[in-house]
Scaffold this motif. Sequence first.
Motif, PDB file in Angstrom:
ATOM      1  N   MET A  47      -6.572  -0.114 -14.231  1.00  0.00           N
ATOM      2  CA  MET A  47      -5.903   0.671 -15.434  1.00  0.00           C
ATOM      3  C   MET A  47      -5.459   1.863 -14.862  1.00  0.00           C
ATOM      4  O   MET A  47      -4.890   2.752 -15.626  1.00  0.00           O
ATOM      5  N   ASP A  48      -5.241   2.087 -13.591  1.00  0.00           N
ATOM      6  CA  ASP A  48      -4.499   3.340 -13.140  1.00  0.00           C
ATOM      7  C   ASP A  48      -3.981   2.794 -11.577  1.00  0.00           C
ATOM      8  O   ASP A  48      -4.533   3.107 -10.650  1.00  0.00           O
ATOM      9  N   PRO A  49      -3.007   2.050 -11.748  1.00  0.00           N
ATOM     10  CA  PRO A  49      -2.391   1.362 -10.487  1.00  0.00           C
ATOM     11  C   PRO A  49      -1.814   2.550  -9.625  1.00  0.00           C
ATOM     12  O   PRO A  49      -1.481   2.321  -8.467  1.00  0.00           O
ATOM     13  N   ALA A  50      -1.531   3.897 -10.175  1.00  0.00           N
ATOM     14  CA  ALA A  50      -1.020   4.961  -9.130  1.00  0.00           C
ATOM     15  C   ALA A  50      -2.106   5.751  -8.516  1.00  0.00           C
ATOM     16  O   ALA A  50      -1.909   6.627  -7.618  1.00  0.00           O
ATOM     17  N   PHE A  51      -3.424   5.576  -8.717  1.00  0.00           N
ATOM     18  CA  PHE A  51      -4.528   6.244  -8.294  1.00  0.00           C
ATOM     19  C   PHE A  51      -4.673   5.681  -6.825  1.00  0.00           C
ATOM     20  O   PHE A  51      -4.758   4.496  -6.327  1.00  0.00           O
ATOM     21  N   GLY A  52      -4.852   6.512  -5.931  1.00  0.00           N
ATOM     22  CA  GLY A  52      -5.205   6.341  -4.368  1.00  0.00           C
ATOM     23  C   GLY A  52      -4.254   6.826  -3.450  1.00  0.00           C
ATOM     24  O   GLY A  52      -2.963   6.322  -3.642  1.00  0.00           O
ATOM     25  N   VAL A  53      -4.551   6.971  -2.508  1.00  0.00           N
ATOM     26  CA  VAL A  53      -3.686   7.406  -1.168  1.00  0.00           C
ATOM     27  C   VAL A  53      -3.597   6.056  -0.280  1.00  0.00           C
ATOM     28  O   VAL A  53      -2.406   6.027   0.361  1.00  0.00           O
ATOM     29  N   GLY A  54      -4.554   5.438  -0.120  1.00  0.00           N
ATOM     30  CA  GLY A  54      -4.235   4.202   0.653  1.00  0.00           C
ATOM     31  C   GLY A  54      -4.143   4.562   2.104  1.00  0.00           C
ATOM     32  O   GLY A  54      -3.205   4.036   2.680  1.00  0.00           O
ATOM     33  N   LEU A  55      -5.101   5.328   2.697  1.00  0.00           N
ATOM     34  CA  LEU A  55      -4.950   5.816   4.022  1.00  0.00           C
ATOM     35  C   LEU A  55      -4.955   4.840   5.053  1.00  0.00           C
ATOM     36  O   LEU A  55      -4.241   4.614   6.048  1.00  0.00           O
ATOM     37  N   MET A  56      -5.586   3.564   4.844  1.00  0.00           N
ATOM     38  CA  MET A  56      -5.925   2.306   5.770  1.00  0.00           C
ATOM     39  C   MET A  56      -4.279   1.660   5.976  1.00  0.00           C
ATOM     40  O   MET A  56      -4.101   1.046   6.650  1.00  0.00           O
ATOM     41  N   SER A  57      -3.559   1.667   4.777  1.00  0.00           N
ATOM     42  CA  SER A  57      -2.298   1.342   4.805  1.00  0.00           C
ATOM     43  C   SER A  57      -1.205   1.878   6.027  1.00  0.00           C
ATOM     44  O   SER A  57      -0.409   1.362   6.127  1.00  0.00           O
ATOM     45  N   TYR A  58      -1.544   3.118   6.321  1.00  0.00           N
ATOM     46  CA  TYR A  58      -0.859   3.673   7.377  1.00  0.00           C
ATOM     47  C   TYR A  58      -1.370   3.405   8.690  1.00  0.00           C
ATOM     48  O   TYR A  58      -0.846   3.959   9.894  1.00  0.00           O
ATOM     49  N   ALA A  59      -1.950   2.469   8.712  1.00  0.00           N
ATOM     50  CA  ALA A  59      -2.799   1.972  10.070  1.00  0.00           C
ATOM     51  C   ALA A  59      -1.709   1.590  11.042  1.00  0.00           C
ATOM     52  O   ALA A  59      -2.019   1.515  12.107  1.00  0.00           O
ATOM     53  N   PHE A  60      -0.754   0.748  10.242  1.00  0.00           N
ATOM     54  CA  PHE A  60       0.161   0.180  11.436  1.00  0.00           C
ATOM     55  C   PHE A  60       1.730   0.738  11.142  1.00  0.00           C
ATOM     56  O   PHE A  60       2.567   0.308  11.873  1.00  0.00           O
ATOM     57  N   GLU A  61       1.422   1.946  10.716  1.00  0.00           N
ATOM     58  CA  GLU A  61       2.726   3.026  10.734  1.00  0.00           C
ATOM     59  C   GLU A  61       2.791   3.526  12.004  1.00  0.00           C
ATOM     60  O   GLU A  61       1.798   3.705  12.830  1.00  0.00           O
ATOM     61  N   PRO A  62       3.885   3.981  12.700  1.00  0.00           N
ATOM     62  CA  PRO A  62       4.051   4.869  13.993  1.00  0.00           C
ATOM     63  C   PRO A  62       3.105   6.012  13.960  1.00  0.00           C
ATOM     64  O   PRO A  62       2.950   6.630  12.896  1.00  0.00           O
ATOM     65  N   ASN A  64       3.069   9.182  14.800  1.00  0.00           N
ATOM     66  CA  ASN A  64       3.901  10.188  14.849  1.00  0.00           C
ATOM     67  C   ASN A  64       3.832  11.247  13.696  1.00  0.00           C
ATOM     68  O   ASN A  64       3.312  11.077  12.698  1.00  0.00           O
ATOM     69  N   VAL A  65       4.379  12.548  13.871  1.00  0.00           N
ATOM     70  CA  VAL A  65       4.490  13.462  13.056  1.00  0.00           C
ATOM     71  C   VAL A  65       4.956  13.028  11.744  1.00  0.00           C
ATOM     72  O   VAL A  65       4.473  13.405  10.719  1.00  0.00           O
ATOM     73  N   SER A  66       5.844  12.061  11.554  1.00  0.00           N
ATOM     74  CA  SER A  66       6.645  11.870  10.423  1.00  0.00           C
ATOM     75  C   SER A  66       5.270  11.129   9.327  1.00  0.00           C
ATOM     76  O   SER A  66       5.404  11.406   8.365  1.00  0.00           O
ATOM     77  N   THR A  67       4.765  10.152  10.085  1.00  0.00           N
ATOM     78  CA  THR A  67       3.709   9.342   9.365  1.00  0.00           C
ATOM     79  C   THR A  67       2.661  10.671   8.833  1.00  0.00           C
ATOM     80  O   THR A  67       1.947  10.280   7.728  1.00  0.00           O
ATOM     81  N   TYR A  68       2.077  11.650   9.780  1.00  0.00           N
ATOM     82  CA  TYR A  68       1.231  12.602   9.526  1.00  0.00           C
ATOM     83  C   TYR A  68       1.775  13.280   8.425  1.00  0.00           C
ATOM     84  O   TYR A  68       0.952  13.475   7.471  1.00  0.00           O
ATOM     85  N   MET A  69       2.949  13.389   8.427  1.00  0.00           N
ATOM     86  CA  MET A  69       3.583  14.252   6.975  1.00  0.00           C
ATOM     87  C   MET A  69       3.360  13.423   5.877  1.00  0.00           C
ATOM     88  O   MET A  69       3.079  13.988   4.668  1.00  0.00           O
ATOM     89  N   ASP A  70       3.603  12.128   5.754  1.00  0.00           N
ATOM     90  CA  ASP A  70       3.715  11.318   4.480  1.00  0.00           C
ATOM     91  C   ASP A  70       2.084  11.064   4.374  1.00  0.00           C
ATOM     92  O   ASP A  70       2.098  11.213   3.013  1.00  0.00           O
ATOM     93  N   ILE A  71       1.216  11.143   5.050  1.00  0.00           N
ATOM     94  CA  ILE A  71      -0.255  11.140   4.721  1.00  0.00           C
ATOM     95  C   ILE A  71      -0.613  12.412   4.181  1.00  0.00           C
ATOM     96  O   ILE A  71      -1.074  12.341   2.971  1.00  0.00           O
ATOM     97  N   THR A  72      -0.152  13.387   4.506  1.00  0.00           N
ATOM     98  CA  THR A  72      -0.794  14.823   4.110  1.00  0.00           C
ATOM     99  C   THR A  72      -0.082  14.868   2.583  1.00  0.00           C
ATOM    100  O   THR A  72      -0.473  15.492   2.009  1.00  0.00           O
TER     101      THR A  72
END
Length: 132
Positions: A47-62, A64-72
């Motif tokens: 009922m709320d598909p926008a909920f969540g950061v999905g931290l583990m989905s960033y596991a295969f991202e580079p 680097n600082v750009s990925t860290y900024m996206d997560i933050t």
Amino acid sequence: MSLGLSVRLPLEVSPVAGPYGLIQNYVEMATQNLKMLVLTNPGERMMDPAFGVGLMSYAFEPNNVSTYMDITTAIQQQTQKYLNYITIEDVKFSTPEDSPDLFPHDIMVSILFSIVSLNQSSVLEIQVNRPI
């Protein structure tokens, strides 16, 4: 029977509280709520598909600082929307650079946050592991 604020996750039998362990204070409850928000993938909550950061989905991202900024940014936006009683003070990333076998496959995310109404701060640490 013991009274608590919320069920402690993961579920466990408690000899004191009964069938499930219970959270007894607001800081621990806020920490658990933030952890669930950060670890839940968008679309995973009914009922709320926008909920969540999905931290583990960033596991295969580079790694680097750009990925860290996206997560933050994702952590700050999601917290503001769903946990508006929490203020994110800082998000730090660390890697075990002294262990060449794990670097860059292992990242520790430390989220310093404060609970506005209680005037208390706490830290949530989550380790993100990439399969090697």
